[in-house]
Scaffold this active site. Structure first.
Site, PDB file in Angstrom:
ATOM      1  N   PHE A 106     -85.655  13.390  20.070  1.00  0.00           N
ATOM      2  CA  PHE A 106     -84.533  12.528  19.684  1.00  0.00           C
ATOM      3  C   PHE A 106     -83.351  13.338  19.180  1.00  0.00           C
ATOM      4  CE2 PHE A 106     -83.864  12.293  15.079  1.00  0.00           C
ATOM      5  CZ  PHE A 106     -84.911  13.095  14.628  1.00  0.00           C
ATOM      6  N   LYS A 107     -83.586  14.582  18.794  1.00  0.00           N
ATOM      7  CA  LYS A 107     -82.492  15.390  18.257  1.00  0.00           C
ATOM      8  C   LYS A 107     -81.419  15.675  19.306  1.00  0.00           C
ATOM      9  CE  LYS A 107     -84.884  17.306  14.304  1.00  0.00           C
ATOM     10  NZ  LYS A 107     -86.291  16.864  14.475  1.00  0.00           N
ATOM     11  N   ASP A 108     -81.729  15.427  20.572  1.00  0.00           N
ATOM     12  CA  ASP A 108     -80.702  15.557  21.614  1.00  0.00           C
ATOM     13  C   ASP A 108     -79.504  14.643  21.334  1.00  0.00           C
ATOM     14  OD1 ASP A 108     -81.886  17.502  23.270  1.00  0.00           O
ATOM     15  OD2 ASP A 108     -83.159  16.007  24.223  1.00  0.00           O
ATOM     16  N   ALA A 111     -77.462  16.455  18.641  1.00  0.00           N
ATOM     17  CA  ALA A 111     -76.958  17.757  19.067  1.00  0.00           C
ATOM     18  C   ALA A 111     -75.906  17.628  20.169  1.00  0.00           C
ATOM     19  CB  ALA A 111     -78.116  18.620  19.546  1.00  0.00           C
TER      20      ALA A 111
END
Ligand code: PLP
Length: 435
Positions: A106-108, A111
Site C-alpha cells: 500500500f505504500k505505493d 510514495a
C-alpha cells in the site's frame, strides 16, 4: 493549504515547505491547520465517481490553491494508476486490497504521490542542488519509494534498511534499481535506521551542504493519498448497498490508520476503526492505560509493523484535539502474536481460500474480535497492505505454491543487486553522505 506543527499551532507553513522539510524544527509533525469537510452531496453520490475522480476531489479540498486543479489532476492520474479493489469474502466481511502497485504494498500510494508532488515543486524552482531523499524502511517503504522516484530527474534516493530483517523480494526491490537509487544496509534495527535519518535532518551542518528531504510516512505528501482509498472503498461498498463500515488497519507507524481517521474527519462515514498491531503494542497499551510508553521494537512475522515508537501517533492525537476519551470511542486496538498470525493465515485460507500476508492477517483477526462483541449488522473491511508473495518464509508449502507471482516480481529476476553496508554510528553515516 496551511500547516502547523503538532508542537506549535502558531507555526504556519505552506504545503510545499511541509513537503520538502518533512519535519518542523520543533520535532513535531505537520498537520493541516484546517480539516476541510467534503460536501454532503459528494459523499452521498460518491459511488458515481471513479477512483481518480475521488482522489482529485479529496486532494483539491486538502491542498487548495497550492497546485492548480489541472496540474493536480494530471499528477493524480499518473500516481494513482492502479486499483484498490474491495474483495468480498462473505456477506459481511471484505478485504480492501492495497497491493496492486509497483512494489506490491500500500505504500505505493504514498510514495508515488509524494515523488510526483516533489518533482512538481522542484520543477518550479531554479535550485541546482540534487534533491536528496533519505528514507528508513522496515521493508515496504523503501521499495515503494525507490520505485516511486526511480528515474525522476534532479532527485537521488538513499534507502536505509535493517540487515537481515527484510524479505528476499523486499531486498531485491531495494537493491536492484540502480540509476538514482542507493541502498544502505544498516547493522541494526528499523528504529536505528529511523534514528540515523532523524539525526541527519536535525544536523544543521549537513543540511547546509545537502538538500535533504524525507520520504517516510511522516511526510504530509504521503499521508494525503492514503485518504483516497478509504473514500474509494466506501464508494465500492455503496454500490453493493452497504452503508455501515468498520475498517481494520494493520498498524506499525500508524500512518495508514491516521489517513483513515483524517478521511473520517473530512466527512467519510465510518462506524469504527480497528487498530491491529503485532506484539509491538505501544498504542494498544496506551489506549488501555493512558500512558504512552514506547519500547524498543521486537522482530515479528509482520516485520513492516515492528515499530516501538509509532511516529504518526501524535498526528492522531492532534486530529482528536488530544482528547483521549473521544479518540478511544473511534479506535479499538488489538494486539496479536506470531502464533495468532499463523492461525489467522490458516483460517483465511481454509474458510475463504484467501491467502493474506501476515500484516493483513492481523487486521482480519481484529475484525473477528470486534465482531464477537458487536454482532449488529455492518460490513467489516480489513486492509490488505501487501501481496503475500513478499513474505515467502511465513507460508507452508501448500499455500506457498498457491501464491501467484505478479509481473512486478518477475521483472526483478535478471537485475543485479547493489548495496553498501554501515553500522548504527551517526558520524559514519554523515561522512558517507558527504563523501
Ligand atoms: C508499512 C506497513 C504497515 C504499517 O503501516 P503504518 O502506516 O506504518 O501503520 C502494514 N503492513 C505493511 C505490509 C506495511 O508495509
Amino acid at each position: 493549504m496551511i500547516l502547523y506543527s503538532t508542537n506549535n499551532k502558531n507555526l504556519s507553513v505552506s504545503f510545499k515547505e511541509a513537503v520538502f522539510n518533512s519535519l518542523p524544527i520543533d520535532k513535531g509533525l505537520y498537520m493541516p491547520s484546517e480539516i476541510p469537510s467534503l460536501s454532503d452531496n459528494f459523499i452521498q453520490y460518491i459511488d458515481q465517481y471513479t477512483f481518480p475522480e475521488i482522489a482529485l476531489e479529496v486532494a483539491k479540498n486538502l491542498i487548495g490553491n497550492d497546485i492548480p486543479a489541472a496540474d493536480l489532476k494530471a499528477l493524480i492520474e499518473e500516481a494513482i494508476n492502479f486499483d484498490a479493489p474491495i474483495v468480498p469474502l462473505d456477506e459481511r466481511t471484505a478485504v480492501l486490497e492495497l497491493f496492486h502497485g509497483p512494489s506490491l504494498a500500500f505504500k505505493d500510494f504514498g510514495a508515488r504521490f509524494m515523488s510526483r508532488i516533489m518533482g512538481y515543486f522542484a520543477q518550479t524552482e531554479n535550485n541546482t542542488k540534487l534533491l536528496d531523499v533519505l528514507v528508513a524502511t522496515s521493508g515496504d517503504t523503501g521499495g515503494a519509494v525507490a520505485l516511486g522516484f526511480l528515474g525522476v530527474e534532479g532527485t537521488r534516493v538513499t534507502i536505509l534498511y535493517p540487515k537481515g530483517k527484510v524479505s528476499p523480494i523486499q531486498e531485491q526491490q531495494l537493491t536492484r534499481n540502480g540509476q538514482n537509487i542507493r541502498a544502505l544496509e544498516i547493522d541494526g534495527t528499523f528504529d536505528d535506521c529511523q534514528a540515523l535519518v532523524k539525526e541527519a535532518f536535525n544536523d544543521p551542518e549537513l543540511n547546509q551542504q545537502l538538500r535533504l528531504t524525507s520520504a517516510n510516512s511522516i511526510n504530509i505528501a504521503r499521508l494525503i493519498p492514503q485518504t483516497f482509498y478509504y473514500f474509494h472503498a466506501y464508494a465500492q461498498l455503496l454500490r453493493k448497498g452497504v452503508k455501515e463500515v468498520v475498517f481494520a488497519v494493520p498498524s506499525g507507524n500508524f500512518g495508514n490508520i491516521g489517513a483513515g481517521l483524517l478521511a473520517y474527519k473530512m466527512g467519510l462515514p465510518v462506524k469504527q476503526f480497528l487498530a491491529a498491531t503485532n506484539v509491538n503494542d505501544t498504542v494498544p497499551r496506551f489506549l488501555n492505560s493512558g500512558k504512552y510508553e514506547p519500547r524498543p521494537s521486537i522482530t515479528t512475522l509482520s516485520n513492516a509493523m515492528d515499530v516501538g515508537n509509532p511516529s504518526n501517533w501524535v498526528r492522531i492525537l492532534d486530529l482528536f484535539g488530544n482528547d483521549t476519551s473521544s479518540l478511544k470511542k473511534k479506535i479499538t486496538a488489538y494486539t496479536y502474536t506470531d502464533e495468532d498470525t499463523q492461525e489467522a493465515i490458516d483460517q483465511l485460507y481454509n474458510r475463504y481460500n484467501y491467502i493474506a500476508c501476515p500484516h493483513t492477517a492481523i487486521a482480519y483477526l481484529a475484525t473477528e474480535a470486534y465482531r464477537a462483541h458487536h454482532p449488529e449488522s455492518y460490513t467489516s473491511v480489513f486492509l490488505s497492505t501487501a501481496h503475500p508473495c513478499k513474505f515467502p518464509d511465513v507460508f507452508r508449502d501448500e499455500k506457498l505454491a498457491a501464491i501467484a507471482i505478479p509481473e512486478q516480481v518477475k521483472a526483478l529476476a535478471d537485475k543485479v543487486s547493489q548495496k553498501e553496508r554501515l553500522g548504527t554510528d551517526y558520524p559514519a553515516f554523515k561522512a558517507w553522505l558527504l563523501s
